[in-house]
Design a protein around this motif. Structure first.
Motif, short mmCIF file in Angstrom:
data_model
loop_
_atom_site.label_atom_id
_atom_site.label_comp_id
_atom_site.label_asym_id
_atom_site.label_seq_id
_atom_site.Cartn_x
_atom_site.Cartn_y
_atom_site.Cartn_z
N ASP A 97 0.83 -1.21 0.00
CA ASP A 97 0.00 0.00 0.00
C ASP A 97 0.87 1.26 0.00
OD1 ASP A 97 -2.35 -1.40 -0.09
OD2 ASP A 97 -2.79 -1.23 2.06
N THR A 98 1.94 1.28 0.81
CA THR A 98 2.75 2.49 0.88
C THR A 98 3.52 2.73 -0.41
OG1 THR A 98 4.20 3.75 2.34
CG2 THR A 98 4.86 1.50 1.89
N VAL A 99 3.96 1.65 -1.06
CA VAL A 99 4.68 1.80 -2.33
C VAL A 99 3.72 2.24 -3.43
CG1 VAL A 99 6.03 0.61 -4.09
CG2 VAL A 99 6.46 0.15 -1.66
N SER A 100 2.53 1.66 -3.47
CA SER A 100 1.52 2.05 -4.46
C SER A 100 1.09 3.50 -4.26
CB SER A 100 0.31 1.13 -4.38
OG SER A 100 0.68 -0.21 -4.63
N PHE A 101 0.95 3.91 -3.00
CA PHE A 101 0.56 5.29 -2.69
C PHE A 101 1.62 6.27 -3.18
CE2 PHE A 101 0.50 8.93 0.28
CZ PHE A 101 -0.78 9.41 0.01
N SER A 102 2.89 5.92 -3.04
CA SER A 102 3.96 6.79 -3.51
C SER A 102 3.86 7.03 -5.01
CB SER A 102 5.33 6.18 -3.18
OG SER A 102 5.57 6.19 -1.79
N PRO A 112 0.03 -2.28 -11.14
CA PRO A 112 0.35 -3.38 -10.24
C PRO A 112 1.54 -4.22 -10.71
CG PRO A 112 -2.02 -3.23 -10.59
CD PRO A 112 -1.39 -2.29 -11.57
N ALA A 113 1.70 -4.37 -12.02
CA ALA A 113 2.82 -5.17 -12.53
C ALA A 113 4.15 -4.53 -12.20
CB ALA A 113 2.68 -5.36 -14.04
N HIS A 114 4.22 -3.21 -12.31
CA HIS A 114 5.47 -2.49 -11.98
C HIS A 114 5.76 -2.60 -10.49
CE1 HIS A 114 8.56 0.55 -11.74
NE2 HIS A 114 7.83 1.28 -10.91
N ILE A 115 4.74 -2.44 -9.66
CA ILE A 115 4.94 -2.55 -8.22
C ILE A 115 5.39 -3.95 -7.84
CG2 ILE A 115 3.84 -2.36 -5.96
CD1 ILE A 115 4.24 0.32 -7.43
N GLU A 116 4.81 -4.96 -8.47
CA GLU A 116 5.22 -6.33 -8.18
C GLU A 116 6.67 -6.57 -8.57
OE1 GLU A 116 4.17 -10.98 -9.34
OE2 GLU A 116 2.65 -9.41 -9.67
N ARG A 117 7.08 -6.08 -9.74
CA ARG A 117 8.48 -6.24 -10.16
C ARG A 117 9.42 -5.59 -9.15
NH1 ARG A 117 6.40 -5.13 -15.28
NH2 ARG A 117 6.99 -2.92 -15.08
N LEU A 118 9.06 -4.39 -8.71
CA LEU A 118 9.89 -3.70 -7.72
C LEU A 118 10.04 -4.52 -6.44
CD1 LEU A 118 8.93 0.11 -7.55
CD2 LEU A 118 11.15 -0.91 -8.10
N LEU A 119 8.92 -4.98 -5.92
CA LEU A 119 8.94 -5.70 -4.65
C LEU A 119 9.68 -7.03 -4.79
CD1 LEU A 119 5.36 -4.99 -3.25
CD2 LEU A 119 7.49 -3.72 -2.88
#
Length: 315
Positions: A97-102, A112-119
Motif C-alpha cells: 500500500d505504501t509503495v503504491s501510494f507513492s 500493479p505489474a510495476h509494483i510487483e516487479r519492484l517488490l
C-alpha cells in the motif's frame, strides 16, 4: 551524452552563517552512476536536498532534464527519486500500500505489474501485506528504495543506502543498481563504503567543506592519483639501509625482513627496474616480490588530508 543533471554556481548559506555549499558546478550524464564522496558535514546531503527541492539554494541554478528545480519544481520532482538516510514512513501501512501510494502521489495511474516487479527485485514480495512496523531495519530500507522507484524516475539519489544494513542487502542493492543502469536510470550515490563507489561508479566526485575538489572517471582517478606499493621480502633482516638507497625513500618493516616502496602508478616501468638494479649492486637479496595498487579509499583519504593541510597552511 546529454547532461540530465546540471548544477551551476550553486551556493547555500544558512541564516546562522553556515556556508554549506560553495560555488558547486557539476554535470551528470544520463545513464551514468556518479558517486559523491566526502566526510561527515562536507555538504553531500545538503547538495542532494537542494537538487530534490527540499532545500532552497541561496544562489545558482540546478536543472533536471532541462527543468529548473525552483521554478519548475513539479516537473523536476516527477523525474527524481530519493532514498534518504533516515528510515521514515507510515509504520502502520502495509508494504504494497505504501509503495503504491507513492506512485499515486505523482499523478501516475496504478501499475500493479510495476509494483510487483519492484517488490520482487527487492525481496519484498513475500512481505507485501506486512505492516512496515513489523519489518527489520534492512527490510524497511528496501521499502524506502521501492517507494523512490515507484514513479519510475529518471534520476535516483541513494543517500548512504547501505549504512547499517547486512551484506546480503548490500549485494541485492548492487544488483538492483546494475539493472537500473541497464534501463537508463541515472544514479547519484553517497556512501561511506568506498568499495561500493569503486565497484559501481562511472565517475567519482569528492566534496569537502561544501566545495567539489575533484571529479573524474573512477578508473582515471585511480590511475592519475593512485600509487603502487612494492614489497620485497629480504633473505636476511637489515637494521639499516645503505646510504646509496636514500633517494628511493624506502622503509624497512617486519623487523627488517621486508622492504616497502611506494611510487606513482605511471612510474612503475622507470623506477622499479632501477631500484632492483641498485639492490643487486648492494648485494641485497630478496625471496619474494609483491605489488598492489592503492584503493579508491586510500586516494580519498589522501585528498581530504591534503585539503586539511592546505587549510592549516593558509592556502
Amino acid at each position: 551524452m546529454t547532461a540530465l543533471l546540471r548544477i551551476e554556481r550553486l551556493d547555500k548559506r544558512y541564516k546562522g552563517g553556515l556556508h554549506a555549499l560553495k560555488s558547486v558546478n557539476l554535470d551528470i550524464e544520463q545513464g551514468e552512476i556518479f558517486a559523491l564522496l566526502g566526510p561527515n558535514g562536507a555538504g553531500k546531503t545538503t547538495l542532494i536536498n537542494v537538487i530534490c527541492g527540499i532545500v532552497t539554494p541561496s544562489t545558482g541554478t540546478v536543472t533536471v532534464d532541462g527543468y529548473d528545480t525552483v521554478r519548475e519544481f513539479r516537473q523536476t520532482r516527477r523525474h527524481t527519486g530519493l532514498v534518504p538516510q533516515e528510515l521514515y514512513t507510515d509504520m502502520f501501512e502495509t508494504v504494497i500500500d505504501t509503495v503504491s501510494f507513492s506512485r499515486g502521489l505523482f499523478g501516475l495511474a496504478p501499475d500493479p505489474a510495476h509494483i510487483e516487479r519492484l517488490l520482487r527485485d527487492l525481496s519484498l514480495w513475500d512481505k507485501r501485506n506486512s505492516p512496515i512496523m513489523t519489518l527489520s531495519g534492512g527490510m524497511k530500507r528496501r521499502v524506502l528504495i521501492a517507494k523512490a522507484l515507484a514513479h519510475e524516475p529518471k534520476l535516483l539519489f541513494l543517500d548512504e543506502p547501505t549504512a547499517g544494513v547486512d551484506v546480503e542487502l548490500r549485494r541485492d542493492m548492487w544488483r538492483l543498481i546494475d539493472r537500473l543502469r541497464d534501463t537508463g536510470v541515472t544514479i547519484v550515490l553517497t556512501t561511506h563504503y568506498i568499495e561500493e563507489a569503486e565497484r559501481m561508479a562511472d565517475r567519482v566526485g569528492v566534496i569537502r567543506r561544501g566545495e567539489i575538489i575533484v571529479v573524474d572517471e573512477t578508473a582515471s582517478l585511480m590511475k592519475r592519483l593512485g600509487r603502487k606499493h612494492l614489497s620485497l621480502h629480504l633473505e636476511q633482516a637489515m637494521s639499516k639501509l645503505p646510504d646509496s638507497l636514500d633517494e628511493w625513500s624506502l622503509a624497512l618493516a617486519d623487523g627488517g625482513r621486508r622492504l616497502d616502496y611506494s611510487f606513482a602508478a605511471d612510474e612503475e616501468h622507470a623506477c622499479v627496474p632501477a631500484l632492483l638494479k641498485c639492490l643487486q649492486a648492494e648485494g641485497i637479496e630478496f625471496t619474494n616480490l609483491n605489488t598492489r595498487q592503492s584503493t579508491l579509499e586510500e586516494i580519498f583519504v589522501d585528498l581530504v588530508h591534503e585539503d586539511d593541510e592546505a587549510l592549516e597552511n593558509g592556502a
